[in-house]
Design an enzyme around this catalytic site. Sequence first.
Site, PDB file in Angstrom:
ATOM      1  N   CYS A 108       0.827  -1.322  -0.094  1.00  0.00           N
ATOM      2  CA  CYS A 108      -0.225  -0.523  -0.200  1.00  0.00           C
ATOM      3  C   CYS A 108       1.023   1.323   0.160  1.00  0.00           C
ATOM      4  O   CYS A 108       0.237   2.023   0.099  1.00  0.00           O
ATOM      5  CB  CYS A 108      -0.884   0.080   0.950  1.00  0.00           C
ATOM      6  SG  CYS A 108      -1.768  -1.397   1.108  1.00  0.00           S
ATOM      7  N   HIS A 241      -2.093   7.561   3.106  1.00  0.00           N
ATOM      8  CA  HIS A 241      -3.666   5.923   2.868  1.00  0.00           C
ATOM      9  C   HIS A 241      -4.744   5.776   3.358  1.00  0.00           C
ATOM     10  O   HIS A 241      -4.836   5.888   4.709  1.00  0.00           O
ATOM     11  CB  HIS A 241      -2.337   4.896   3.284  1.00  0.00           C
ATOM     12  CG  HIS A 241      -3.020   3.377   2.890  1.00  0.00           C
ATOM     13  ND1 HIS A 241      -3.917   3.273   1.891  1.00  0.00           N
ATOM     14  CD2 HIS A 241      -3.200   2.693   3.280  1.00  0.00           C
ATOM     15  CE1 HIS A 241      -4.111   2.298   1.653  1.00  0.00           C
ATOM     16  NE2 HIS A 241      -3.545   1.246   3.072  1.00  0.00           N
ATOM     17  N   ASN A 271     -10.162   0.618   0.884  1.00  0.00           N
ATOM     18  CA  ASN A 271      -8.929   1.097   0.808  1.00  0.00           C
ATOM     19  C   ASN A 271      -8.444  -0.076  -0.399  1.00  0.00           C
ATOM     20  O   ASN A 271      -8.686  -0.564  -0.365  1.00  0.00           O
ATOM     21  CB  ASN A 271      -8.538   0.298   2.489  1.00  0.00           C
ATOM     22  CG  ASN A 271      -7.267  -0.196   2.195  1.00  0.00           C
ATOM     23  OD1 ASN A 271      -6.537   0.147   1.459  1.00  0.00           O
ATOM     24  ND2 ASN A 271      -6.348  -0.789   3.437  1.00  0.00           N
TER      25      ASN A 271
HETATM   26  N1  ACO Z   1     -19.259  -7.231  10.062  1.00  0.00           N
HETATM   27  C1  ACO Z   1     -19.729  -7.338  11.149  1.00  0.00           C
HETATM   28  N2  ACO Z   1     -18.681  -7.862  12.903  1.00  0.00           N
HETATM   29  C2  ACO Z   1     -18.064  -8.260  12.694  1.00  0.00           C
HETATM   30  C3  ACO Z   1     -17.137  -7.505  10.507  1.00  0.00           C
HETATM   31  C4  ACO Z   1     -18.106  -7.439   9.730  1.00  0.00           C
HETATM   32  N3  ACO Z   1     -17.159  -7.528   8.718  1.00  0.00           N
HETATM   33  N4  ACO Z   1     -15.802  -8.253  11.113  1.00  0.00           N
HETATM   34  C5  ACO Z   1     -15.564  -8.541  12.292  1.00  0.00           C
HETATM   35  N5  ACO Z   1     -16.471  -8.920  12.996  1.00  0.00           N
HETATM   36  C6  ACO Z   1     -16.634  -8.698  14.418  1.00  0.00           C
HETATM   37  C7  ACO Z   1     -15.837 -10.058  15.297  1.00  0.00           C
HETATM   38  O1  ACO Z   1     -15.852 -11.206  14.293  1.00  0.00           O
HETATM   39  C8  ACO Z   1     -15.017  -9.705  16.501  1.00  0.00           C
HETATM   40  O2  ACO Z   1     -16.653 -10.313  16.846  1.00  0.00           O
HETATM   41  P1  ACO Z   1     -16.822 -11.471  18.049  1.00  0.00           P
HETATM   42  O3  ACO Z   1     -16.471  -9.591  19.427  1.00  0.00           O
HETATM   43  O4  ACO Z   1     -17.878 -11.213  18.800  1.00  0.00           O
HETATM   44  O5  ACO Z   1     -15.649 -12.545  18.318  1.00  0.00           O
HETATM   45  C9  ACO Z   1     -15.717  -8.042  16.518  1.00  0.00           C
HETATM   46  O6  ACO Z   1     -16.901  -7.821  15.513  1.00  0.00           O
HETATM   47  C10 ACO Z   1     -14.906  -7.348  16.756  1.00  0.00           C
HETATM   48  O7  ACO Z   1     -13.991  -7.211  15.743  1.00  0.00           O
HETATM   49  P2  ACO Z   1     -12.500  -6.992  16.122  1.00  0.00           P
HETATM   50  O8  ACO Z   1     -11.103  -7.352  15.101  1.00  0.00           O
HETATM   51  O9  ACO Z   1     -12.043  -6.811  17.138  1.00  0.00           O
HETATM   52  O10 ACO Z   1     -12.859  -5.330  15.826  1.00  0.00           O
HETATM   53  P3  ACO Z   1     -12.102  -4.253  15.341  1.00  0.00           P
HETATM   54  O11 ACO Z   1     -12.644  -3.375  16.286  1.00  0.00           O
HETATM   55  O12 ACO Z   1     -10.411  -4.333  15.657  1.00  0.00           O
HETATM   56  O13 ACO Z   1     -11.737  -3.661  13.958  1.00  0.00           O
HETATM   57  C11 ACO Z   1     -10.750  -3.698  12.152  1.00  0.00           C
HETATM   58  C12 ACO Z   1     -11.135  -4.448  12.386  1.00  0.00           C
HETATM   59  C13 ACO Z   1     -11.761  -2.761  11.147  1.00  0.00           C
HETATM   60  C14 ACO Z   1      -9.988  -4.335  10.927  1.00  0.00           C
HETATM   61  C15 ACO Z   1      -9.662  -2.741  12.670  1.00  0.00           C
HETATM   62  O14 ACO Z   1      -8.719  -3.618  13.302  1.00  0.00           O
HETATM   63  C16 ACO Z   1      -8.689  -2.639  11.450  1.00  0.00           C
HETATM   64  O15 ACO Z   1      -9.105  -1.886  10.226  1.00  0.00           O
HETATM   65  N6  ACO Z   1      -7.430  -2.639  11.329  1.00  0.00           N
HETATM   66  C17 ACO Z   1      -6.552  -1.912  10.182  1.00  0.00           C
HETATM   67  C18 ACO Z   1      -7.040  -2.838   9.119  1.00  0.00           C
HETATM   68  C19 ACO Z   1      -6.327  -1.755   7.282  1.00  0.00           C
HETATM   69  O16 ACO Z   1      -6.214  -0.943   7.954  1.00  0.00           O
HETATM   70  N7  ACO Z   1      -5.758  -2.624   7.185  1.00  0.00           N
HETATM   71  C20 ACO Z   1      -4.844  -2.537   6.322  1.00  0.00           C
HETATM   72  C21 ACO Z   1      -3.857  -1.645   6.016  1.00  0.00           C
HETATM   73  S1  ACO Z   1      -2.362  -1.744   5.533  1.00  0.00           S
HETATM   74  C22 ACO Z   1      -3.347  -1.561   3.854  1.00  0.00           C
HETATM   75  O17 ACO Z   1      -3.618  -0.375   3.140  1.00  0.00           O
HETATM   76  C23 ACO Z   1      -3.145  -3.375   2.664  1.00  0.00           C
END
Ligand code: ACO
Length: 317
Positions: A108, A241, A271
């Site tokens: 990215c 980004h 993204n």
């Molecule tokens: N819809 C509904 N529920 C969901 C989804 C979804 N799409 N995805 C996960 N959940 C649930 C999980 O199963 C979990 O349930 P549980 O509590 O019953 O176990 C709950 O939501 C919380 O999940 P977490 O993973 O703890 O959620 P978090 O607040 O950490 O958010 C996210 C997840 C959005 C992926 C966050 O961690 C994030 O944005 N990280 C960075 C990701 C990123 O930017 N990646 C790319 C960067 S580099 C590049 O661009 C390649």
Amino acid sequence: MKIIATGSSVPQLELTNDMLSQMMDTSDEWIRTRTGIQSRRILSTESLTDLAIAAAKKCLDQSSLQGSDIDYILCHNIVSDIVTPSMASIINKEIGSCCPTVDLNSACTGFIYALDIADSLLKTGKARRILIVCAEEMSHFIDWDKRETCVLFGDAAGAVIVEDGGDETYFHLSTKYTDALNCNSKYASSPFRKREMPYHYLEMRGRDVFKLAILNSSNDIKKVLEKANIKPNDVDYYLLHQANIRILEAIRKELDLPEKSVPHNIEKRGNTSSASIPVLLDELNRSHTFKKGDLLAFSAFGAGFTSGACLIRWQLD
Ligand code: ACO
């Protein structure tokens, strides 16, 4: 180095959060509050190469240049449509240029790495005018059965043409290995090396990526500002980004920046990996957001873990 034109292209198909909630156990509310994304564009009938060519042609149109005026093409993609020739070579043919071409891959962060290489080529006189195209088809290697990753990404291509001149452009780049974000895809077996694994999708430890993104981006920006001897508020716009609105907000707060200096389009694009900054740049340019002399900072992060920041003066009227 100065940017003399911008272009971008996104697929026809708009995939909204509500459409995703018909396909899997998710909701508009979850996606919007955790990521800021409302919809994204996904390749269906077009190819990634089509998007890349369209973005390149829009750049040429904006600058009134011909393909023959370009003397280097740098293309960035995590995965191209085909293994070889490079996407840059195909763009070279389609725009009617006849110059050196190369595809890069630094995930990215690709746009910043491509700008850094372009800056060096311009400074050494190896090129006078460089076309950079970042084209990404994230929808091709995310697992559509994994709601934690597939809701985050979109497809797009963004492009710029750069020339020597203008103020000094400053960079700070780094890579420090982590396995928090990987796509261990397969190649075919050879008689000497068997590869029995099925196709690998993108795997991500979201919370680790979240923290690394904020840490790296904030540090890179601070380092590049230090190099240029300026303060965070001297920068007119930070184009970060577009990975997650909460990441953008955390970086903004860490640097104590006003909201208007961190524009975003993640709401409608998702993204789009290395295409995210050049697409945002093009959308802001075409809506006449920048004025000549504005100072822009770009900062990106991605698998590797690569990250980088760049500070560049806007020279277009
Ligand atoms: N819809 C509904 N529920 C969901 C989804 C979804 N799409 N995805 C996960 N959940 C649930 C999980 O199963 C979990 O349930 P549980 O509590 O019953 O176990 C709950 O939501 C919380 O999940 P977490 O993973 O703890 O959620 P978090 O607040 O950490 O958010 C996210 C997840 C959005 C992926 C966050 O961690 C994030 O944005 N990280 C960075 C990701 C990123 O930017 N990646 C790319 C960067 S580099 C590049 O661009 C390649």
